[in-house]
Write an enzyme that holds these catalytic residues in place. Structure first.
Site, PDB file in Angstrom:
ATOM      1  N   ASP A 172      28.821 -74.723 -25.444  1.00  0.00           N
ATOM      2  CA  ASP A 172      29.564 -73.477 -25.313  1.00  0.00           C
ATOM      3  C   ASP A 172      30.913 -73.714 -25.991  1.00  0.00           C
ATOM      4  OD1 ASP A 172      30.174 -70.841 -24.193  1.00  0.00           O
ATOM      5  OD2 ASP A 172      31.621 -71.952 -22.986  1.00  0.00           O
ATOM      6  N   LYS A 173      31.436 -72.720 -26.710  1.00  0.00           N
ATOM      7  CA  LYS A 173      32.660 -72.949 -27.487  1.00  0.00           C
ATOM      8  C   LYS A 173      33.914 -72.985 -26.627  1.00  0.00           C
ATOM      9  CE  LYS A 173      34.814 -69.713 -29.904  1.00  0.00           C
ATOM     10  NZ  LYS A 173      36.264 -69.824 -29.545  1.00  0.00           N
ATOM     11  N   THR A 174      34.201 -71.885 -25.957  1.00  0.00           N
ATOM     12  CA  THR A 174      35.484 -71.727 -25.274  1.00  0.00           C
ATOM     13  C   THR A 174      35.601 -72.649 -24.063  1.00  0.00           C
ATOM     14  OG1 THR A 174      35.500 -69.420 -25.971  1.00  0.00           O
ATOM     15  CG2 THR A 174      37.071 -70.063 -24.261  1.00  0.00           C
ATOM     16  N   THR A 193      28.838 -68.831 -28.466  1.00  0.00           N
ATOM     17  CA  THR A 193      30.108 -68.210 -28.093  1.00  0.00           C
ATOM     18  C   THR A 193      29.966 -66.700 -28.020  1.00  0.00           C
ATOM     19  OG1 THR A 193      32.441 -67.966 -28.691  1.00  0.00           O
ATOM     20  CG2 THR A 193      30.881 -68.109 -30.510  1.00  0.00           C
ATOM     21  N   GLY A 194      30.800 -66.111 -27.206  1.00  0.00           N
ATOM     22  CA  GLY A 194      30.859 -64.652 -27.133  1.00  0.00           C
ATOM     23  C   GLY A 194      31.869 -64.081 -28.099  1.00  0.00           C
ATOM     24  N   LYS A 218      22.635 -66.269 -23.256  1.00  0.00           N
ATOM     25  CA  LYS A 218      22.707 -67.670 -23.678  1.00  0.00           C
ATOM     26  C   LYS A 218      21.402 -68.418 -23.394  1.00  0.00           C
ATOM     27  CE  LYS A 218      27.733 -68.095 -23.376  1.00  0.00           C
ATOM     28  NZ  LYS A 218      28.893 -68.779 -22.755  1.00  0.00           N
ATOM     29  N   ASP A 269      27.749 -70.268 -17.710  1.00  0.00           N
ATOM     30  CA  ASP A 269      26.641 -70.849 -18.461  1.00  0.00           C
ATOM     31  C   ASP A 269      25.482 -71.300 -17.566  1.00  0.00           C
ATOM     32  OD1 ASP A 269      28.174 -70.608 -20.831  1.00  0.00           O
ATOM     33  OD2 ASP A 269      29.260 -72.421 -20.280  1.00  0.00           O
TER      34      ASP A 269
END
Length: 707
Positions: free
Chosen positions: A344-346, A492-493, A520, A543
């Site tokens: 997950d990015k953030t 990512t969103g 996801k 997540d």
């Protein structure tokens, strides 16, 4: 567990000593030993065989009791194994030899029984000591907790046992002392060493409002904290609970080892009977008896039974000390075969906080920073705070702006050093299209970054690009995963532009942008449908579905919250570099399991035929005592091979093995980094802090025993 193995060590040592004492007269009185070893009978007296029988019976019962007891337990459980083979071997040896006292069957083997028992007890004693080193790993976590705490009550300091602490208590932690429980710092500032708990190599700064973990070591400052968790609720207690659960989950490899051990028992029984029958038919009853007993002894599957549990016990504690908590043991084993990692990015690959990533100065950068930050100093907006913080990091101190005012929909205005300064978005510019022709500004806009422009006296002075910053650790994590031939993906969103920039910056193989939290899990299924073995790395909240869908779910940055139900593995630290570390530890753990299994089972391929006497014609034989020695050594080798996993422990943990104890506070310290040392009554005493040294000097007799 520690007490269990310590009891075994004492039991085998005591029985070994008694057996050695009984062995001396048995060897001396044995007709067979005198004839074969000493070349003739040198001692004969009335009732010699009967005396030999009494001594051997005592040795058989007392020295052989652990094996006979184990034989009964295994047969009751219908799981014949190591103890059944040993118990059968010594019973056959004793019964046959006892029968020769009353019936003329041939030579007795009392001396063989005695030496066999001695070697068996010696081997099990050495093995118990070796196994203890691998099985105490969990207890090391528990032992790091201090025993007393300095509680503030009515402005007085009262020392009480840590077990009596209650949530809400205010505790004082002096320099060099261990933090007694989980809580929050009220006053003071200090660096705290959490390496033994989380694997964090560098001391972490703690000040008012910081969370602290019980068992971590305070540095050179004084802290006052309020206790929030005690007993079973503390981080350390939860870690110990998770480690125990992981150790109790049956490993897939353990199932294989158990089946192999059971098969080995029946193979040994069959070969021993076949060897006896073959040698007896060949007219050599003495060799028949020796071969049968030797096969039973050498084939004992003890090493096979320990090959996996020892690795499990040690690896789960090593991961815990690295800040990697295993909730599902089988998922940890699966991690070795992962070939795709999805981040997950953030908050995982990025810091999850807005900050200045780039500047485009059209005037001297220091002047640009001063002017922009001075105007933004009066604003509470997240963008303003980011610019002010960036300027301070660059060593530029903002000044108070005059005439500050906010311009709705555009930005802010203020006068700094007599100059009129505007800071805001694209709408602030009258010739926005011309500004965007600037190559650097255009590049940053295409990356999806938030652009903030600064006008000074009506002219464009520069621009700031703001975005969620990429963690420095993420570069290393992605690079290491790719070196391990593992594909890296990002979810990512965020917008496609922002995702593309981070993906290109880190060099990930593929990214999925504008993905809603509930979508996801679909992306994880998509990768699994491509035939990939997928590990998902996220925060454990948004997540959760994706973590549960992946082959291995990894929750990152859990801190002291170890109850992340959706994850198989929990990372205490918010450090993506721990992900390749998980996979590496999983691979090394499995490798040790395989090595142990090959040794534990493989040596039987050589030793069982030797024990059966297949090379007797070449003068190569394996008597029962030698078979016992080889069997015991195989177990010790398995235990020692397992210990090599310790090189993957954090450096702080390895250093703690070379520690000495401060006689005042009882803390384990490295002699090389001790606060001070003192020669006292011919001994060198080490102290962790000035407080402990002064306390010892005031009252050395009080601490003399511990010193």
């Amino acid at each position: 567990m520690h007490e269990h193995h310590a009891h075994h060590i004492a039991e085998f040592r005591n029985r070994l000593i008694a057996s050695l004492i009984l062995t001396a007269p048995i060897l001396l009185f044995s007709e067979t030993f005198q004839t074969m070893i000493l070349g003739g009978r040198i001692m004969v007296f009335p009732m010699q065989k009967q005396a030999l029988l009494i001594l051997s019976a005592s040795l058989y019962v007392y020295g052989g009791w652990p094996f006979l007891r184990g034989l009964v337990d295994e047969l009751k459980a219908r799981l014949p194994g190591m103890m059944t083979l040993i118990g059968t071997a010594i019973t056959v040896a004793f019964t046959y030899s006892a029968a020769t006292v009353f019936i003329p069957l041939g030579m007795e083997f009392f001396w063989e029984l005695a030496t066999l028992m001695d070697v068996m007890l010696l081997g099990h004693w050495i093995e118990a000591k070796s196994v203890l080193g691998a099985s105490t790993a969990l207890e090391e976590l528990v032992r790091i907790m201090p025993t007393t705490a300095h509680v503030l009550k009515n402005s007085e300091i009262v020392d009480i046992p840590v077990s009596e602490l209650k949530p809400g208590d205010t505790v004082l932690i002096r320099p060099g002392e261990k933090i007694p429980s989980d809580g929050t710092v009220l006053e003071g500032e200090s660096f705290v060493n959490e390496a033994f708990l989380t694997g964090e190599s560098k001391p972490v700064v703690k000040k008012a409002g910081s969370r602290v973990i019980g068992g971590s070591i305070n540095g050179d400052g004084v802290l006052k904290m309020v206790v929030e968790k005690t007993g079973e609720d503390t981080y350390l207690a939860q870690v110990v609970k998770l480690v125990k659960q992981a150790q109790e989950i049956r490993s897939r490899t353990q199932d294989l080892a158990n089946r192999a051990a059971a098969l080995l028992f029946y193979v040994a029984l069959t070969v021993s009977l076949a060897a006896y029958a073959a040698w007896f038919a060949a007219g050599n009853p003495s060799m028949a008896f020796e071969s049968m007993v030797a096969v039973l002894v050498v084939a004992c599957p003890h090493a096979l039974g320990l090959a996996i549990p020892l690795v499990v016990a040690l690896s789960t504690s090593i991961t815990a000390k690295n800040g990697i908590l295993v909730r599902d043991r089988r998922a940890f084993e699966t991690a070795r075969s992962v070939n795709a990692v999805v981040f997950d990015k953030t908050g995982t690959l990025t810091l999850g906080s807005f900050g200045v990533s780039d500047t485009v100065p059209l005037i001297p950068e220091e002047e640009l920073l001063k002017l922009a930050a001075s105007v933004e100093l009066n604003s509470e907006h997240v963008v303003a705070k980011a610019i002010v913080e960036y300027a301070k990091q660059k060593g530029v101190q903002p000044v108070e702006a005059e005439g500050f005012r906010a311009i709705p929909g555009k930005g802010v205005y203020g006068r700094v050093d007599g100059k009129e300064v505007y800071v805001g978005g694209l709408s602030l510019l009258s010739d926005a299209e011309k500004v965007l022709e600037n190559r650097e500004i255009s590049r940053l806009v295409k990356q999806g970054k938030t652009m903030v422009f600064t006008l000074v006296d009506g002219r464009l002075a520069g621009a700031f690009a703001l975005s969620d910053k990429v963690r420095r650790e993420s570069y290393e994590a992605v690079e290491k995963l790719k070196r391990m031939r593992i594909r890296v993906y990002m979810l990512t969103g965020d917008s496609m532009e922002a995702a593309k920039w981070v993906a290109e910056e880190l060099g990930v193989d593929e990214y999925f942008a504008q993905v809603m939290p509930h979508e996801k899990a679909d992306k994880i299924r998509l990768l699994k449908n491509r035939g990939l073995r997928v590990a998902m790395v996220g925060d454990g909240v948004n997540d959760a579905p994706a973590l549960a869908t992946a082959d291995v779910g990894i929750a990152i940055g859990a801190g002291t919250d170890v109850a992340v139900e959706s994850a198989d593995i929990i990372l205490v630290r918010n450090d993506p570099r721990d992900v390749p570390k998980i996979i590496e530890l999983s691979r090394k753990t499995f490798s040790k399991m395989v090595q142990n299994l090959w040794w534990a089972a493989g040596y039987n391929i050589v030793t069982i035929p030797l024990a059966a006497g297949v090379l007797h014609g070449l003068g190569i034989v394996m008597p029962p005592w030698l078979g016992a020695l080889v069997m015991s050594l195989s177990t010790v080798i398995v235990a020692l091979n397992t210990q090599t996993l310790r090189k993957y422990e954090p450096e702080e943990t390895r250093r703690m093995r070379r520690t000495v104890t401060d006689p005042v506070c009882g803390m384990k310290i490295d002699p090389e980094t001790a606060y001070s040392r003192l020669e006292y009554q011919g001994k060198t005493i080490y102290f962790c802090s000035r407080h402990c040294e002064e306390e010892f000097r005031r009252n050395p007799e009080k601490y003399r025993v511990r010193a």
